[in-house]
Design a protein around this motif. Structure first.
Motif, PDB file in Angstrom:
ATOM      1  N   GLU A 118      -0.244   6.742  10.677  1.00  0.00           N
ATOM      2  CA  GLU A 118      -0.004   5.971  11.896  1.00  0.00           C
ATOM      3  C   GLU A 118      -1.004   4.823  12.045  1.00  0.00           C
ATOM      4  OE1 GLU A 118       0.382   8.478  15.300  1.00  0.00           O
ATOM      5  OE2 GLU A 118       1.979   9.688  14.400  1.00  0.00           O
ATOM      6  N   THR A 119      -2.264   5.052  11.667  1.00  0.00           N
ATOM      7  CA  THR A 119      -3.255   3.963  11.691  1.00  0.00           C
ATOM      8  C   THR A 119      -2.820   2.840  10.754  1.00  0.00           C
ATOM      9  OG1 THR A 119      -5.052   5.503  12.157  1.00  0.00           O
ATOM     10  CG2 THR A 119      -5.665   3.365  11.252  1.00  0.00           C
ATOM     11  N   LEU A 120      -2.380   3.197   9.568  1.00  0.00           N
ATOM     12  CA  LEU A 120      -1.966   2.187   8.594  1.00  0.00           C
ATOM     13  C   LEU A 120      -0.710   1.470   9.045  1.00  0.00           C
ATOM     14  CD1 LEU A 120      -2.686   4.287   5.377  1.00  0.00           C
ATOM     15  CD2 LEU A 120      -4.086   2.445   6.345  1.00  0.00           C
ATOM     16  N   TRP A 121       0.233   2.196   9.662  1.00  0.00           N
ATOM     17  CA  TRP A 121       1.410   1.541  10.211  1.00  0.00           C
ATOM     18  C   TRP A 121       1.016   0.520  11.279  1.00  0.00           C
ATOM     19  CZ3 TRP A 121       4.702   6.608  10.474  1.00  0.00           C
ATOM     20  CH2 TRP A 121       5.544   6.665   9.365  1.00  0.00           C
ATOM     21  N   LEU A 131       0.844  -1.189   0.000  1.00  0.00           N
ATOM     22  CA  LEU A 131       0.000   0.000   0.000  1.00  0.00           C
ATOM     23  C   LEU A 131       0.884   1.245   0.000  1.00  0.00           C
ATOM     24  CD1 LEU A 131      -2.604   1.641   0.319  1.00  0.00           C
ATOM     25  CD2 LEU A 131      -2.608   1.067   2.760  1.00  0.00           C
ATOM     26  N   PHE A 132       0.889   1.962  -1.122  1.00  0.00           N
ATOM     27  CA  PHE A 132       1.614   3.224  -1.231  1.00  0.00           C
ATOM     28  C   PHE A 132       0.646   4.352  -0.892  1.00  0.00           C
ATOM     29  CE2 PHE A 132       4.354   0.449  -3.563  1.00  0.00           C
ATOM     30  CZ  PHE A 132       5.635   1.008  -3.506  1.00  0.00           C
ATOM     31  N   VAL A 133       1.031   5.190   0.082  1.00  0.00           N
ATOM     32  CA  VAL A 133       0.192   6.291   0.540  1.00  0.00           C
ATOM     33  C   VAL A 133       0.917   7.591   0.240  1.00  0.00           C
ATOM     34  CG1 VAL A 133      -0.974   7.325   2.519  1.00  0.00           C
ATOM     35  CG2 VAL A 133      -0.735   4.839   2.373  1.00  0.00           C
ATOM     36  N   GLY A 134       0.299   8.472  -0.578  1.00  0.00           N
ATOM     37  CA  GLY A 134       1.002   9.662  -1.025  1.00  0.00           C
ATOM     38  C   GLY A 134       0.303  10.963  -0.709  1.00  0.00           C
ATOM     39  N   GLY A 135       1.069  12.036  -0.829  1.00  0.00           N
ATOM     40  CA  GLY A 135       0.549  13.389  -0.663  1.00  0.00           C
ATOM     41  C   GLY A 135       1.628  14.380  -1.053  1.00  0.00           C
ATOM     42  N   PRO A 153       5.079  12.932  11.254  1.00  0.00           N
ATOM     43  CA  PRO A 153       5.054  11.753  12.134  1.00  0.00           C
ATOM     44  C   PRO A 153       6.384  11.014  12.134  1.00  0.00           C
ATOM     45  CG  PRO A 153       3.809  11.356  10.125  1.00  0.00           C
ATOM     46  CD  PRO A 153       4.144  12.804  10.125  1.00  0.00           C
ATOM     47  N   ASP A 154       6.768  10.529  13.323  1.00  0.00           N
ATOM     48  CA  ASP A 154       7.977   9.710  13.418  1.00  0.00           C
ATOM     49  C   ASP A 154       7.778   8.419  12.632  1.00  0.00           C
ATOM     50  OD1 ASP A 154       9.212  11.551  15.076  1.00  0.00           O
ATOM     51  OD2 ASP A 154       8.380  10.644  16.901  1.00  0.00           O
ATOM     52  N   GLU A 155       8.861   7.947  12.063  1.00  0.00           N
ATOM     53  CA  GLU A 155       8.793   6.709  11.294  1.00  0.00           C
ATOM     54  C   GLU A 155       9.220   5.555  12.206  1.00  0.00           C
ATOM     55  OE1 GLU A 155      11.431   7.882   8.268  1.00  0.00           O
ATOM     56  OE2 GLU A 155       9.926   8.962   7.113  1.00  0.00           O
ATOM     57  N   PRO A 156       8.301   4.650  12.525  1.00  0.00           N
ATOM     58  CA  PRO A 156       8.637   3.555  13.447  1.00  0.00           C
ATOM     59  C   PRO A 156       9.792   2.722  12.915  1.00  0.00           C
ATOM     60  CG  PRO A 156       6.276   3.684  13.077  1.00  0.00           C
ATOM     61  CD  PRO A 156       6.919   4.577  12.081  1.00  0.00           C
ATOM     62  N   PRO A 157      10.712   2.326  13.779  1.00  0.00           N
ATOM     63  CA  PRO A 157      11.828   1.491  13.322  1.00  0.00           C
ATOM     64  C   PRO A 157      11.326   0.172  12.762  1.00  0.00           C
ATOM     65  CG  PRO A 157      11.713   1.562  15.731  1.00  0.00           C
ATOM     66  CD  PRO A 157      10.754   2.590  15.221  1.00  0.00           C
ATOM     67  N   GLY A 158      11.969  -0.276  11.688  1.00  0.00           N
ATOM     68  CA  GLY A 158      11.604  -1.555  11.084  1.00  0.00           C
ATOM     69  C   GLY A 158      10.533  -1.449  10.029  1.00  0.00           C
ATOM     70  N   LEU A 159       9.886  -0.285   9.903  1.00  0.00           N
ATOM     71  CA  LEU A 159       8.872  -0.103   8.885  1.00  0.00           C
ATOM     72  C   LEU A 159       9.434   0.743   7.752  1.00  0.00           C
ATOM     73  CD1 LEU A 159       5.687   0.470  11.060  1.00  0.00           C
ATOM     74  CD2 LEU A 159       6.470  -1.629   9.990  1.00  0.00           C
ATOM     75  N   HIS A 160       8.722   0.732   6.621  1.00  0.00           N
ATOM     76  CA  HIS A 160       9.238   1.402   5.428  1.00  0.00           C
ATOM     77  C   HIS A 160       9.288   2.916   5.644  1.00  0.00           C
ATOM     78  CE1 HIS A 160      10.274   1.945   1.292  1.00  0.00           C
ATOM     79  NE2 HIS A 160      10.091   0.670   1.034  1.00  0.00           N
ATOM     80  N   VAL A 207       3.204  -0.964   4.153  1.00  0.00           N
ATOM     81  CA  VAL A 207       2.767   0.403   3.924  1.00  0.00           C
ATOM     82  C   VAL A 207       3.976   1.266   3.584  1.00  0.00           C
ATOM     83  CG1 VAL A 207       1.645   2.434   4.929  1.00  0.00           C
ATOM     84  CG2 VAL A 207       0.807   0.131   5.479  1.00  0.00           C
ATOM     85  N   VAL A 208       3.910   1.961   2.446  1.00  0.00           N
ATOM     86  CA  VAL A 208       5.019   2.792   1.975  1.00  0.00           C
ATOM     87  C   VAL A 208       4.538   4.234   1.853  1.00  0.00           C
ATOM     88  CG1 VAL A 208       6.778   3.122   0.208  1.00  0.00           C
ATOM     89  CG2 VAL A 208       5.877   0.812   0.648  1.00  0.00           C
TER      90      VAL A 208
END
Length: 383
Positions: free
Chosen positions: A290-293, A276-280, A322-329, A304-305
């Motif tokens: 954050e919900t998608l993460w 799932l690519f989420v853009g803006g 938003p902070d990018e959680p470790p281990g996620l894209h 989720v990218v």
């Protein structure tokens, strides 16, 4: 027949004068012959005229896919019940539409073969819609109460409602809504959560500059407001029998139907892999990342990218990135379609795109330029 229809319709679409003339002639012919029909439609017909072209364009573009076209037309027939349109109204509309199409051409260009092609198409359109309208046993509309209105950005709100009874929509579909601030003006919104037995539904709404309805939803909606919701529409869905994994591409509030689908999939035991690519444009446009993460953390089949064109928010949006959680894209930078196309052709996936008409068109163009087979790409009509 398909080639004749596409060539003739393209010639109408090629100029603003052609588009305006067809729509104006259709409604003026219809109301002149049946003045009682006028009360079924809003006072301003701009949106109706626009949607007439959208429906024709979608059908003509997909004529080889009969199941998709018939399903779309049946949904459209059920949806028109909200205006009070019934099966008996469609025969009058058929004549008016043929007159409008024929009026778009000179006598020298309009041929008997075009008459046959358009007559058969219009018969398909209106018989399918009339049959669906006459045989639908669901309500023409559902009442719903606003139970939450959350302003996430200056121009974006999440609205939560509880319908008087559950609405049987599929995850990925959209519904037309009417709000008390704008009576008789219906707008399409995608449900951001799956249907449930409590009638709960959620919409993500971005204010459109110069729009009639979206500014009222974002700025004026209050808890306790009563909305009307009409028949679900749209064909975005994951084909679980295809054996293919899934690519979803959503921009802005276009993530809503994709979000609803992955939430629905999270309640199932076995799922295909989903990217799932989420853009803006700005990081703040990734308002629900954050919900998608969190969904991806508990569902290993979901990746989720996040993608934004800019790395920083504009000064008028004082929203932290938003902070990018470790281990996620990690968030990527660039135009959404071009970023997705850099990963390859995605020829082994079933592909869904959701967002503004401009975003969908540019993303389709980027994917096809990267070798993606067009028959794998799905999006709803550009409403």
């Amino acid at each position: 027949m398909i080639s004749r229809l596409r060539a003739s319709f393209s010639s109408i679409l090629s100029t603003e004068q052609g588009r305006t003339r067809l729509a104006t002639t259709f409604y003026s012919t219809l109301f002149a012959e049946h003045p009682e029909f006028r009360s079924l439609f809003p006072a301003a017909l701009d949106q109706q005229k626009h949607r007439l072209f959208q429906a024709l364009e979608f059908v003509i573009d997909n004529l080889e896919d009969q199941d998709r076209v018939l399903g779309f037309l049946a949904q459209l027939g059920r949806d028109h019940r909200k205006y009070g349109v019934e099966g008996r109204h469609y025969s009058a509309s058929a004549r008016a539409l043929l007159v409008a199409v024929q009026d778009s051409f000179t006598r020298a260009i309009w041929t008997p073969s075009l008459t046959t092609a358009w007559s058969e198409l219009i018969e398909l359109l209106l018989h399918t819609m009339a049959d669906a309208a006459d045989n639908d046993d669901l309500p023409a509309a559902w009442g719903a109460t606003v139970v939450g209105h959350e302003r996430l950005l200056d121009d974006l709100a999440v609205v939560r409602l509880e319908a008087d009874s559950p609405i049987p929509y599929a995850a990925g579909q959209y519904l037309s809504v009417q709000i008390p601030q704008r009576p008789r003006l219906w707008r399409y919104l995608s449900a951001a959560i799956p249907t449930n037995p409590y009638g709960q539904i959620e919409f993500h709404v971005r204010r459109v500059s110069g729009g009639w309805v979206s500014p009222a939803i974002v700025n004026e909606t209050q808890v306790g407001d009563r909305w009307l919701l009409s028949s679900p529409l749209g064909g975005l869905e994951v084909d679980r029998a295809s054996g293919r994994d899934v690519l979803m591409i959503g921009s802005g509030t276009g993530i809503a139907p994709l979000r609803a689908q992955v939430m629905d999939m999270a309640m199932k035991a076995q799922n295909p892999r989903v990217h799932l690519f989420v853009g803006g444009k700005y990081p703040c446009d990734l308002y629900d990342i954050e919900t998608l993460w969190q969904l991806s953390l508990s569902n290993p089949w979901l990746t989720v990218v996040p993608v934004s064109e800019e790395n920083e928010n504009p000064w008028w949006h004082a929203v932290p990135v938003p902070d990018e959680p470790p281990g996620l894209h990690r968030r990527l930078q660039g135009r959404l379609g071009q970023v997705v196309a850099r990963f390859g052709s995605w020829a082994d996936r079933q592909i869904q795109i959701s967002g503004s008409p401009a975003m969908i068109k540019t993303t389709v163009y980027a994917l096809q330029g990267g070798g993606t087979p067009p028959e794998l790409i799905r999006h709803d009509p550009l409403v």
